[in-house]
Design a protein around this motif. Structure first.
Motif, PDB file in Angstrom:
ATOM      1  N   PHE A  29       0.833  -1.208   0.000  1.00  0.00           N
ATOM      2  CA  PHE A  29       0.000   0.000   0.000  1.00  0.00           C
ATOM      3  C   PHE A  29       0.865   1.254   0.000  1.00  0.00           C
ATOM      4  O   PHE A  29       0.589   2.204  -0.746  1.00  0.00           O
ATOM      5  N   ASN A  30       1.905   1.282   0.817  1.00  0.00           N
ATOM      6  CA  ASN A  30       2.786   2.458   0.867  1.00  0.00           C
ATOM      7  C   ASN A  30       3.524   2.658  -0.457  1.00  0.00           C
ATOM      8  O   ASN A  30       3.711   3.782  -0.907  1.00  0.00           O
ATOM      9  N   THR A  31       3.927   1.567  -1.084  1.00  0.00           N
ATOM     10  CA  THR A  31       4.603   1.662  -2.375  1.00  0.00           C
ATOM     11  C   THR A  31       3.648   2.199  -3.432  1.00  0.00           C
ATOM     12  O   THR A  31       4.009   3.071  -4.235  1.00  0.00           O
ATOM     13  N   LEU A  32       2.428   1.695  -3.438  1.00  0.00           N
ATOM     14  CA  LEU A  32       1.425   2.169  -4.386  1.00  0.00           C
ATOM     15  C   LEU A  32       1.108   3.644  -4.149  1.00  0.00           C
ATOM     16  O   LEU A  32       0.949   4.413  -5.102  1.00  0.00           O
ATOM     17  N   LEU A  33       1.046   4.042  -2.893  1.00  0.00           N
ATOM     18  CA  LEU A  33       0.803   5.441  -2.555  1.00  0.00           C
ATOM     19  C   LEU A  33       1.948   6.331  -3.057  1.00  0.00           C
ATOM     20  O   LEU A  33       1.706   7.415  -3.604  1.00  0.00           O
ATOM     21  N   ALA A  34       3.182   5.863  -2.920  1.00  0.00           N
ATOM     22  CA  ALA A  34       4.335   6.624  -3.406  1.00  0.00           C
ATOM     23  C   ALA A  34       4.320   6.743  -4.922  1.00  0.00           C
ATOM     24  O   ALA A  34       4.638   7.804  -5.475  1.00  0.00           O
ATOM     25  N   VAL A  35       3.941   5.682  -5.605  1.00  0.00           N
ATOM     26  CA  VAL A  35       3.867   5.718  -7.074  1.00  0.00           C
ATOM     27  C   VAL A  35       2.796   6.706  -7.527  1.00  0.00           C
ATOM     28  O   VAL A  35       3.012   7.497  -8.452  1.00  0.00           O
ATOM     29  N   PHE A  36       1.634   6.696  -6.875  1.00  0.00           N
ATOM     30  CA  PHE A  36       0.588   7.655  -7.240  1.00  0.00           C
ATOM     31  C   PHE A  36       1.001   9.091  -6.928  1.00  0.00           C
ATOM     32  O   PHE A  36       0.700  10.009  -7.693  1.00  0.00           O
ATOM     33  N   PHE A  37       1.713   9.287  -5.835  1.00  0.00           N
ATOM     34  CA  PHE A  37       2.175  10.631  -5.484  1.00  0.00           C
ATOM     35  C   PHE A  37       3.155  11.161  -6.527  1.00  0.00           C
ATOM     36  O   PHE A  37       3.046  12.311  -6.957  1.00  0.00           O
ATOM     37  N   THR A  38       4.119  10.330  -6.928  1.00  0.00           N
ATOM     38  CA  THR A  38       5.094  10.794  -7.916  1.00  0.00           C
ATOM     39  C   THR A  38       4.437  11.021  -9.283  1.00  0.00           C
ATOM     40  O   THR A  38       4.841  11.922 -10.018  1.00  0.00           O
ATOM     41  N   THR A  39       3.414  10.242  -9.600  1.00  0.00           N
ATOM     42  CA  THR A  39       2.675  10.479 -10.845  1.00  0.00           C
ATOM     43  C   THR A  39       1.954  11.817 -10.788  1.00  0.00           C
ATOM     44  O   THR A  39       1.948  12.576 -11.764  1.00  0.00           O
ATOM     45  N   PHE A  40       1.376  12.136  -9.638  1.00  0.00           N
ATOM     46  CA  PHE A  40       0.701  13.423  -9.455  1.00  0.00           C
ATOM     47  C   PHE A  40       1.697  14.574  -9.594  1.00  0.00           C
ATOM     48  O   PHE A  40       1.413  15.584 -10.247  1.00  0.00           O
ATOM     49  N   VAL A  41       2.880  14.422  -8.990  1.00  0.00           N
ATOM     50  CA  VAL A  41       3.926  15.443  -9.111  1.00  0.00           C
ATOM     51  C   VAL A  41       4.324  15.616 -10.582  1.00  0.00           C
ATOM     52  O   VAL A  41       4.518  16.737 -11.059  1.00  0.00           O
ATOM     53  N   GLY A  42       4.414  14.510 -11.316  1.00  0.00           N
ATOM     54  CA  GLY A  42       4.751  14.579 -12.727  1.00  0.00           C
ATOM     55  C   GLY A  42       3.723  15.340 -13.544  1.00  0.00           C
ATOM     56  O   GLY A  42       4.066  16.144 -14.408  1.00  0.00           O
ATOM     57  N   VAL A  43       2.449  15.103 -13.249  1.00  0.00           N
ATOM     58  CA  VAL A  43       1.381  15.812 -13.968  1.00  0.00           C
ATOM     59  C   VAL A  43       1.451  17.304 -13.678  1.00  0.00           C
ATOM     60  O   VAL A  43       1.322  18.133 -14.590  1.00  0.00           O
ATOM     61  N   VAL A  44       1.699  17.671 -12.426  1.00  0.00           N
ATOM     62  CA  VAL A  44       1.779  19.090 -12.058  1.00  0.00           C
ATOM     63  C   VAL A  44       2.963  19.758 -12.752  1.00  0.00           C
ATOM     64  O   VAL A  44       2.835  20.863 -13.297  1.00  0.00           O
ATOM     65  N   LEU A  45       4.114  19.093 -12.767  1.00  0.00           N
ATOM     66  CA  LEU A  45       5.286  19.677 -13.427  1.00  0.00           C
ATOM     67  C   LEU A  45       5.078  19.812 -14.928  1.00  0.00           C
ATOM     68  O   LEU A  45       5.450  20.826 -15.527  1.00  0.00           O
ATOM     69  N   LEU A  46       4.494  18.799 -15.542  1.00  0.00           N
ATOM     70  CA  LEU A  46       4.238  18.882 -16.984  1.00  0.00           C
ATOM     71  C   LEU A  46       3.254  19.992 -17.307  1.00  0.00           C
ATOM     72  O   LEU A  46       3.442  20.748 -18.265  1.00  0.00           O
ATOM     73  N   LYS A  47       2.216  20.079 -16.516  1.00  0.00           N
ATOM     74  CA  LYS A  47       1.177  21.077 -16.775  1.00  0.00           C
ATOM     75  C   LYS A  47       1.704  22.499 -16.596  1.00  0.00           C
ATOM     76  O   LYS A  47       1.307  23.413 -17.320  1.00  0.00           O
ATOM     77  N   SER A  48       2.611  22.685 -15.644  1.00  0.00           N
ATOM     78  CA  SER A  48       3.076  24.034 -15.344  1.00  0.00           C
ATOM     79  C   SER A  48       4.022  24.590 -16.411  1.00  0.00           C
ATOM     80  O   SER A  48       4.006  25.784 -16.685  1.00  0.00           O
ATOM     81  N   ARG A  49       4.833  23.761 -17.024  1.00  0.00           N
ATOM     82  CA  ARG A  49       5.857  24.288 -17.926  1.00  0.00           C
ATOM     83  C   ARG A  49       5.760  23.835 -19.375  1.00  0.00           C
ATOM     84  O   ARG A  49       6.450  24.384 -20.223  1.00  0.00           O
ATOM     85  N   PHE A  50       4.951  22.862 -19.669  1.00  0.00           N
ATOM     86  CA  PHE A  50       4.932  22.314 -21.025  1.00  0.00           C
ATOM     87  C   PHE A  50       4.413  23.326 -22.039  1.00  0.00           C
ATOM     88  O   PHE A  50       4.941  23.430 -23.142  1.00  0.00           O
ATOM     89  N   LYS A  51       3.390  24.098 -21.678  1.00  0.00           N
ATOM     90  CA  LYS A  51       2.854  25.097 -22.610  1.00  0.00           C
ATOM     91  C   LYS A  51       3.878  26.187 -22.899  1.00  0.00           C
ATOM     92  O   LYS A  51       3.996  26.651 -24.035  1.00  0.00           O
ATOM     93  N   VAL A  52       4.617  26.599 -21.884  1.00  0.00           N
ATOM     94  CA  VAL A  52       5.649  27.614 -22.084  1.00  0.00           C
ATOM     95  C   VAL A  52       6.741  27.077 -23.014  1.00  0.00           C
ATOM     96  O   VAL A  52       7.198  27.777 -23.916  1.00  0.00           O
ATOM     97  N   LEU A  53       7.132  25.831 -22.797  1.00  0.00           N
ATOM     98  CA  LEU A  53       8.156  25.217 -23.645  1.00  0.00           C
ATOM     99  C   LEU A  53       7.679  25.108 -25.090  1.00  0.00           C
ATOM    100  O   LEU A  53       8.421  25.438 -26.022  1.00  0.00           O
ATOM    101  N   LEU A  54       6.437  24.676 -25.297  1.00  0.00           N
ATOM    102  CA  LEU A  54       5.910  24.566 -26.661  1.00  0.00           C
ATOM    103  C   LEU A  54       5.823  25.915 -27.359  1.00  0.00           C
ATOM    104  O   LEU A  54       6.145  26.033 -28.543  1.00  0.00           O
ATOM    105  N   SER A  55       5.385  26.945 -26.644  1.00  0.00           N
ATOM    106  CA  SER A  55       5.276  28.263 -27.276  1.00  0.00           C
ATOM    107  C   SER A  55       6.646  28.801 -27.671  1.00  0.00           C
ATOM    108  O   SER A  55       6.790  29.415 -28.722  1.00  0.00           O
TER     109      SER A  55
END
Length: 137
Positions: A29-55
């Motif tokens: 359960f803790n491992t699965l929770l860590a995997v979901f947390f890092t996936t959430f962090v990845g989505v936030v990082l992609l969302k914050s800078r990907f549009k700026v990079l593309l433009s």
């Protein structure tokens, strides 16, 4: 291409092995929770800078500084801890500086004899000697 495919397969099995080892130590359960947390962090990082990079890429300007956060976010999306460690390394400023220096050295050297500069477009007409003789007659 075969080297890249081999690297991906080896990375997949290493990720799986490390995930099982971490899961057996910390619990599933803790491992699965860590995997979901890092996936959430990845989505936030992609969302914050990907549009700026593309433009910026569309405008023709490329700043390698802008690629670190989206690339780290992309690595965080993969389930596993090896890719997460690589993503964390991309967020460290000293690692970013080393990548910038490496990239700037690669950009300053022309690799295949082509030098950057102005491109001149033109047209040509091939004149054969037999065509020239017919015109003279």
């Amino acid at each position: 291409m075969q080297k890249i495919l081999g690297f991906i397969v080896i990375l997949f099995f290493l990720e799986l092995f490390v995930l099982i080892q971490v899961g057996s130590y910390f619990g599933g359960f803790n491992t699965l929770l860590a995997v979901f947390f890092t996936t959430f962090v990845g989505v936030v990082l992609l969302k914050s800078r990907f549009k700026v990079l593309l433009s910026q890429l569309q405008s023709g300007v490329f700043d390698i500084q802008l690629t670190f956060l989206p690339l780290a976010g992309f690595l965080f999306l993969f389930p596993g801890f090896i890719s997460d460690i690589l993503a964390l390394l991309l967020l460290v400023p000293s690692v970013q500086i080393r990548f910038q220096n490496y990239y700037s050295q690669k950009q300053s050297k022309p690799s295949d004899g082509y030098t950057k500069g102005q491109t001149i477009d033109g047209e040509f007409t091939e004149i054969r000697p037999e065509d020239e003789n017919e015109k003279l007659k």
